[in-house]
Scaffold this motif. Sequence first.
Motif, PDB file in Angstrom:
ATOM      1  N   TRP A 120       3.727  11.137  -5.816  1.00 27.99           N
ATOM      2  CA  TRP A 120       5.385  11.809  -6.063  1.00 27.99           C
ATOM      3  C   TRP A 120       5.156  12.915  -7.703  1.00 27.99           C
ATOM      4  O   TRP A 120       5.521  14.303  -7.312  1.00 27.99           O
ATOM      5  N   PRO A 121       3.796  13.042  -8.268  1.00 23.29           N
ATOM      6  CA  PRO A 121       4.033  14.230  -8.993  1.00 23.29           C
ATOM      7  C   PRO A 121       3.777  15.656  -8.027  1.00 23.29           C
ATOM      8  O   PRO A 121       4.191  16.370  -8.539  1.00 23.29           O
TER       9      PRO A 121
ATOM     10  N   MET B  12       0.570  20.944   3.203  1.00 29.64           N
ATOM     11  CA  MET B  12      -0.399  20.194   2.734  1.00 29.64           C
ATOM     12  C   MET B  12      -0.123  19.270   1.853  1.00 29.64           C
ATOM     13  O   MET B  12      -0.935  18.295   2.195  1.00 29.64           O
ATOM     14  N   LEU B  13       1.529  18.850   1.877  1.00 30.03           N
ATOM     15  CA  LEU B  13       1.407  17.403   1.277  1.00 30.03           C
ATOM     16  C   LEU B  13       1.319  16.481   1.975  1.00 30.03           C
ATOM     17  O   LEU B  13       1.056  15.421   2.328  1.00 30.03           O
TER      18      LEU B  13
ATOM     19  N   ILE C  99       6.619  17.850  -8.150  1.00 29.74           N
ATOM     20  CA  ILE C  99       6.726  18.574  -9.956  1.00 29.74           C
ATOM     21  C   ILE C  99       5.355  20.059  -9.908  1.00 29.74           C
ATOM     22  O   ILE C  99       5.901  20.942  -9.699  1.00 29.74           O
ATOM     23  N   TYR C 100       4.259  20.001  -8.903  1.00 30.81           N
ATOM     24  CA  TYR C 100       3.483  20.945  -7.720  1.00 30.81           C
ATOM     25  C   TYR C 100       4.147  21.550  -7.326  1.00 30.81           C
ATOM     26  O   TYR C 100       4.896  20.426  -6.225  1.00 30.81           O
TER      27      TYR C 100
ATOM     28  N   TYR D 203       0.621  -1.278  -0.224  1.00 32.38           N
ATOM     29  CA  TYR D 203      -0.270   0.102   0.388  1.00 32.38           C
ATOM     30  C   TYR D 203       0.690   1.520   0.252  1.00 32.38           C
ATOM     31  O   TYR D 203       0.582   2.324  -0.901  1.00 32.38           O
ATOM     32  N   ALA D 204       1.725   1.679   0.825  1.00 35.68           N
ATOM     33  CA  ALA D 204       2.537   1.922   0.582  1.00 35.68           C
ATOM     34  C   ALA D 204       3.425   2.650  -0.771  1.00 35.68           C
ATOM     35  O   ALA D 204       3.571   3.600  -1.052  1.00 35.68           O
ATOM     36  N   TRP D 205       3.718   1.455  -0.959  1.00 32.81           N
ATOM     37  CA  TRP D 205       4.485   1.979  -2.721  1.00 32.81           C
ATOM     38  C   TRP D 205       3.394   2.296  -3.439  1.00 32.81           C
ATOM     39  O   TRP D 205       3.826   2.766  -3.995  1.00 32.81           O
ATOM     40  N   PHE D 206       1.966   2.542  -3.078  1.00 32.96           N
ATOM     41  CA  PHE D 206       0.987   2.578  -4.058  1.00 32.96           C
ATOM     42  C   PHE D 206       0.890   3.783  -3.410  1.00 32.96           C
ATOM     43  O   PHE D 206       0.705   5.017  -4.509  1.00 32.96           O
ATOM     44  N   LYS D 207       0.814   4.427  -2.779  1.00 36.88           N
ATOM     45  CA  LYS D 207       0.598   5.603  -1.896  1.00 36.88           C
ATOM     46  C   LYS D 207       2.063   6.201  -2.937  1.00 36.88           C
ATOM     47  O   LYS D 207       1.433   7.727  -3.217  1.00 36.88           O
TER      48      LYS D 207
END
Length: 549
Positions: free
Chosen positions: A349-350, A361-362, A354-355, A340-344
């Motif tokens: 990542w973006p 907030m993150l 990126i943003y 689940y951590a991998w999918f999260k």
Amino acid sequence: MNNPYVIGVDFGSDSVRAILVDATNGQELASRVSYYPRWKKGLYCNPGTNQFRQHPLDYLETIEEVIKGCLSDVEAQTANLVVGISVDTTGSTPVAVNREGKPLAMTPEFAENPNAMFVLWKDHTSIKEASEINQHATKYKTDYLKYVGGVYSSEWFWAKMLHILRVDEKVQRAAYTWVEHCDWIPFELTGGKDVTQLKRGVCAAGHKGLWAEEFNGYPPNEFFTALDPLLKDQVQRLGTQTYTSDQVVGNLSSEWAEKLGLSTNVVVGVGAFDCHMGAVGGEIEPYYLSKIVGTSTCDILVTPEKLDFTLKGICGQVNGSVIPNMVGLEAGQSAFGDAYAWFKNILMWPLQHIYELEESMLQGIESTLLLKLSEKANEIVPDVKHPLAVDWLNGRRTPFANQNLKASILDLNLASDTISLFRAIVESTCFGARKIAECFVEQGVPVKGIIAMGGIPKKSPFIMQMMADILNMPIKVHKSDQTCALGAAMFAAVAANVYSNVGEAMAKMGHGFEQTYYPNSEVVGIYQKRYERYIAAGDVLENNLYDVQ
């Protein structure tokens, strides 16, 4: 009359936890958690090569912090009432030590050398060595792998030792022997200065080190020397005697007593792996599968009588490794919460790179993402045609350990979305859990029910209900937030003679269960069909494994 107190210490993958417990009733007076500072920075690790190492100072600094922290939360005189300490750790997590029993990383020459540090359980740098051990064992009339399920894993003692000896000549020359984390901490706390006097627990030795009663110890020196001359005489330095966790290593040394603010009258018990002591903390019963569910899972089952056969594909069958005078059977999944951590992390990542979002907030998104995904996934009615996943993101531990295996997601189309993918990943980990239960049942060991412990069982009704539906059996969730540390505290109480045996300690100190999940008959049939597809997909992956070394 003042009640006796005990301290249970649980060394996990990321942190150490300690609880101060009233030994008469199991009441938790204080608890502390401390994260390993060097590990938290990612030092000495390389996930790309599956290298995960931990510095011994991380363990020593944090155990001092958590025990002193617990004592600072209670009245000063409480320290005088502490009678015992026991520890559990991850495993197999061995380290090279000198003749004094000091890890090489604690000497100036090796202070920054990852090969001189503890090789964490999930370090898979020794896949090649594990394969060689498995091939080598077939040459002998005696089946030296029979008590570890017939397959030796790269996560275990001898494979890790051999790998380090091969790749680091300096460590090879300096190392006198190798010691498991769960055996070294009690040795350190009792002031051990001669590694030949170190008491090795039957838990680690039997489940990961090839020790067995039938062999009167380990396989012979010739077995290891023929595998690789670098292993010559290594087995002789391990001794042949092992100890159950109700036994005493010794008394707290004057040095550690002064550090912690405790008395040298405090006894230190024999250590064991986290899942084994956690099973006791979770009040395991014969033929109930005890699942400690976290980043990975460790599954423990005990039988009250000795078995006249050995199970294949599991991670050990050892008399007394969980409860003295019972047979401890171990299995597990190399990735559960890690999946689940991998999918999260894929989804985050973006946002992280990126943003330009504010850090607060993150953090808010990351801390709630899996919960929100679970809420949405819970709204979906399972269907045979939904995307399907195989859960081998970190290889497979049980049945038949194989860390070369890789995960997959199947049956994708343009309608496949984030929630359906997340649901498939959760489902795959539950399918992996069912495969373990079937591994026991199909070989003649019944599974009457499931006892679940750890963060995921207490925090995710979605996952636990799906697991109950897929296994088609009830799952009891234990009340304690710290079952591993509680189990260690129970063993400390027995070592300190508060109780005469582990059964008494469990009866008096157990916290009971907070919830039971029952299978939903409306979806059991659908999951059965999907499970059959999961098995078929796994067979295709395994039979078409390609060499990526």
